[in-house]
Design an enzyme around this catalytic site. Structure first.
Site, PDB file in Angstrom:
ATOM      1  N   TYR A   1      50.930  -3.164  17.515  1.00 21.68           N
ATOM      2  CA  TYR A   1      52.197  -3.234  16.794  1.00 21.68           C
ATOM      3  C   TYR A   1      52.005  -2.963  15.310  1.00 21.68           C
ATOM      4  CZ  TYR A   1      51.005  -7.826  14.789  1.00 21.68           C
ATOM      5  OH  TYR A   1      50.409  -8.836  14.086  1.00 21.68           O
TER       6      TYR A   1
ATOM      7  N   ARG B   1      47.613   3.534  10.518  1.00 21.51           N
ATOM      8  CA  ARG B   1      46.953   2.385  11.156  1.00 21.51           C
ATOM      9  C   ARG B   1      47.435   2.217  12.607  1.00 21.51           C
ATOM     10  NH1 ARG B   1      47.341  -3.404   8.344  1.00 21.51           N
ATOM     11  NH2 ARG B   1      49.445  -3.302   9.186  1.00 21.51           N
TER      12      ARG B   1
ATOM     13  N   ARG C   1      50.558  -5.380  38.569  1.00 28.94           N
ATOM     14  CA  ARG C   1      49.558  -6.123  37.801  1.00 28.94           C
ATOM     15  C   ARG C   1      48.134  -5.904  38.302  1.00 28.94           C
ATOM     16  NH1 ARG C   1      46.886 -10.969  37.077  1.00 28.94           N
ATOM     17  NH2 ARG C   1      46.857 -11.641  34.908  1.00 28.94           N
TER      18      ARG C   1
ATOM     19  N   HIS D   1      44.144  -5.783  36.006  1.00 29.88           N
ATOM     20  CA  HIS D   1      43.591  -5.760  34.654  1.00 29.88           C
ATOM     21  C   HIS D   1      43.236  -4.348  34.168  1.00 29.88           C
ATOM     22  CE1 HIS D   1      43.455 -10.016  35.317  1.00 29.88           C
ATOM     23  NE2 HIS D   1      42.887 -10.253  34.139  1.00 29.88           N
TER      24      HIS D   1
ATOM     25  N   LYS E   1      45.325  -3.871  15.462  1.00 25.73           N
ATOM     26  CA  LYS E   1      46.526  -4.710  15.315  1.00 25.73           C
ATOM     27  C   LYS E   1      47.135  -4.917  16.703  1.00 25.73           C
ATOM     28  CE  LYS E   1      50.269  -5.422  11.979  1.00 25.73           C
ATOM     29  NZ  LYS E   1      49.998  -6.783  11.602  1.00 25.73           N
TER      30      LYS E   1
ATOM     31  N   GLU F   1      39.882 -14.094   6.987  1.00 25.45           N
ATOM     32  CA  GLU F   1      41.231 -13.738   6.526  1.00 25.45           C
ATOM     33  C   GLU F   1      42.215 -14.812   6.980  1.00 25.45           C
ATOM     34  OE1 GLU F   1      42.858 -10.219   8.410  1.00 25.45           O
ATOM     35  OE2 GLU F   1      41.980 -10.742  10.335  1.00 25.45           O
TER      36      GLU F   1
ATOM     37  N   LEU G   1      41.702  -7.558   9.830  1.00 26.82           N
ATOM     38  CA  LEU G   1      42.633  -6.427   9.842  1.00 26.82           C
ATOM     39  C   LEU G   1      42.605  -5.785   8.450  1.00 26.82           C
ATOM     40  CD1 LEU G   1      44.879  -5.009  11.586  1.00 26.82           C
ATOM     41  CD2 LEU G   1      46.479  -6.252  10.142  1.00 26.82           C
TER      42      LEU G   1
HETATM   43  C1  LIG Z   1      45.523 -10.986  10.812  1.00 25.55           C
HETATM   44  C2  LIG Z   1      46.196 -10.240   9.707  1.00 25.55           C
HETATM   45  N1  LIG Z   1      45.477  -9.907   8.611  1.00 25.55           N
HETATM   46  C3  LIG Z   1      46.035  -9.254   7.580  1.00 25.55           C
HETATM   47  C4  LIG Z   1      47.381  -8.904   7.582  1.00 25.55           C
HETATM   48  C5  LIG Z   1      47.977  -8.189   6.412  1.00 25.55           C
HETATM   49  O1  LIG Z   1      48.193  -6.837   6.735  1.00 25.55           O
HETATM   50  P1  LIG Z   1      49.324  -5.996   6.003  1.00 25.55           P
HETATM   51  O2  LIG Z   1      49.068  -6.088   4.532  1.00 25.55           O
HETATM   52  O3  LIG Z   1      49.131  -4.604   6.515  1.00 25.55           O
HETATM   53  O4  LIG Z   1      50.635  -6.579   6.387  1.00 25.55           O
HETATM   54  C6  LIG Z   1      48.165  -9.225   8.700  1.00 25.55           C
HETATM   55  C7  LIG Z   1      49.585  -8.860   8.735  1.00 25.55           C
HETATM   56  O5  LIG Z   1      50.326  -9.230   9.584  1.00 25.55           O
HETATM   57  C8  LIG Z   1      47.562  -9.894   9.794  1.00 25.55           C
HETATM   58  O6  LIG Z   1      48.260 -10.230  10.886  1.00 25.55           O
END
Ligand SMILES: Cc1ncc(COP(=O)(O)O)c(C=O)c1O
Length: 290
Positions: free
Chosen positions: A32, A51, A99, A101, A146, A178, A202
């Site tokens: 997403y 991304r 379903r 996997h 993501k 993070e 991320l």
């Molecule tokens: C786990 C995680 N890290 C970092 C970010 C920040 O990413 P962005 O600046 O692209 O929104 C997000 C955003 O939802 C996130 O879910």
């Protein structure tokens, strides 16, 4: 009437439905993006689409549309919903299939859904800063994708909420990674320090905008792993995300960061970030810094 996109088609949001055997619904088998909209205009669209395509490629889903078609669809959705300040959420799953996997053996078309939501900028918090709590990072080892699989992030954010905190700062052992939905930065002796964009976090679009502004403003940056000990001794801490922008952190697990006020480097970066919004999307009604 509010509109949504399902399977690439614009429709009445109340009629938007997906199959109960959609693999996103059953396995979280999809990816997403959340993109900010200011003044009806998309902020850092190109970066989010890049991304999105990278996440899709990582889990071997082919985008069923060209980038151009996707761009047109989301712009149309924003216009139809008359969105001024908010977000667009979009996801693609591997599609619906009995379903199992493993990937479906038959040809299945990926399912794109998208909707918009009004969301004001969090101005009061951007001014005052927010409280955070530490949480062990129990996620998998491909946090650069993501993915729709967000259980560990959900548990961390829930812990934050239950402790009246805005965000949970995750750490693997002694290493800060993070936030549950944000990137984390600390400032020590004028140097901005943040986790490298590898498979453990991320690669935030907001993070990259901030790092570019650090370069423009000649603020030194170290993209390296930093410890909980360093975090607690930081002069300033802030977090970043599409919806939180450059958010000062003034407390971590009950301990005040420095003097408990947003720091000067954080303020400079907030200012630069606002200028970036204005240059991409036009003048803002209200500023963080006013
Ligand atoms: C786990 C995680 N890290 C970092 C970010 C920040 O990413 P962005 O600046 O692209 O929104 C997000 C955003 O939802 C996130 O879910």
């Amino acid at each position: 009437m509010a509109y949504a996109i399902v399977n690439g088609k614009l429709m009445d949001r109340s009629e938007a439905k997906v199959d109960i055997e959609d693999r996103g619904y059953q396995f979280g088998d999809g990816v997403y993006e959340v993109i900010r909209v200011y003044n009806g205009k998309l902020f850092t669209l190109k970066e989010h689409l890049a991304r999105f395509e990278k996440s899709l490629a990582s889990i071997r889903i082919n985008l069923p549309f060209s980038t151009q078609e996707l761009t047109e669809m989301i712009k149309q959705l924003i216009e139809k919903n008359n969105l001024h300040t908010g977000i667009i959420y979009m996801q693609i799953t591997r599609g619906a299939s009995p379903r199992n996997h493993a990937f479906p053996s038959e040809v299945v078309s990926p399912c794109l859904t998208a909707y918009t939501k009004e969301m004001p900028r969090p101005l009061a918090k951007l001014k005052s800063g927010v409280n955070t709590i530490l949480a062990e990072d129990i996620r998998w080892l491909r946090c650069d994708i993501k993915s729709l699989n967000l259980l560990a992030n959900i548990l961390a954010k829930q812990k934050a909420g239950e402790n009246n905190c805005y965000e949970a700062i995750q750490h693997r052992g002694q290493d800060v990674t993070e936030g549950s939905s944000s990137n984390i930065f600390m400032v020590k002796n004028g140097v901005v320090i943040t986790h490298p964009s590898n498979e453990l976090i991320l690669k935030g679009i907001t993070k990259d905008v901030i790092l570019q502004h650090c370069r423009n403003l000649s603020i030194p940056v170290e993209e390296r792993v930093f410890s909980l000990k360093e975090l607690t001794a930081a002069d300033e801490v802030f977090l970043s995300s599409t919806t939180s922008e450059v958010m000062p952190v003034i407390e971590i697990s009950g301990s005040t960061v420095s003097d408990g006020q947003p720091g000067t480097v954080t303020r400079k970066l907030q200012q630069a970030f606002e200028q970036e919004i204005v240059s991409q999307c036009g003048n803002l009604i209200e500023s963080t810094l006013a």
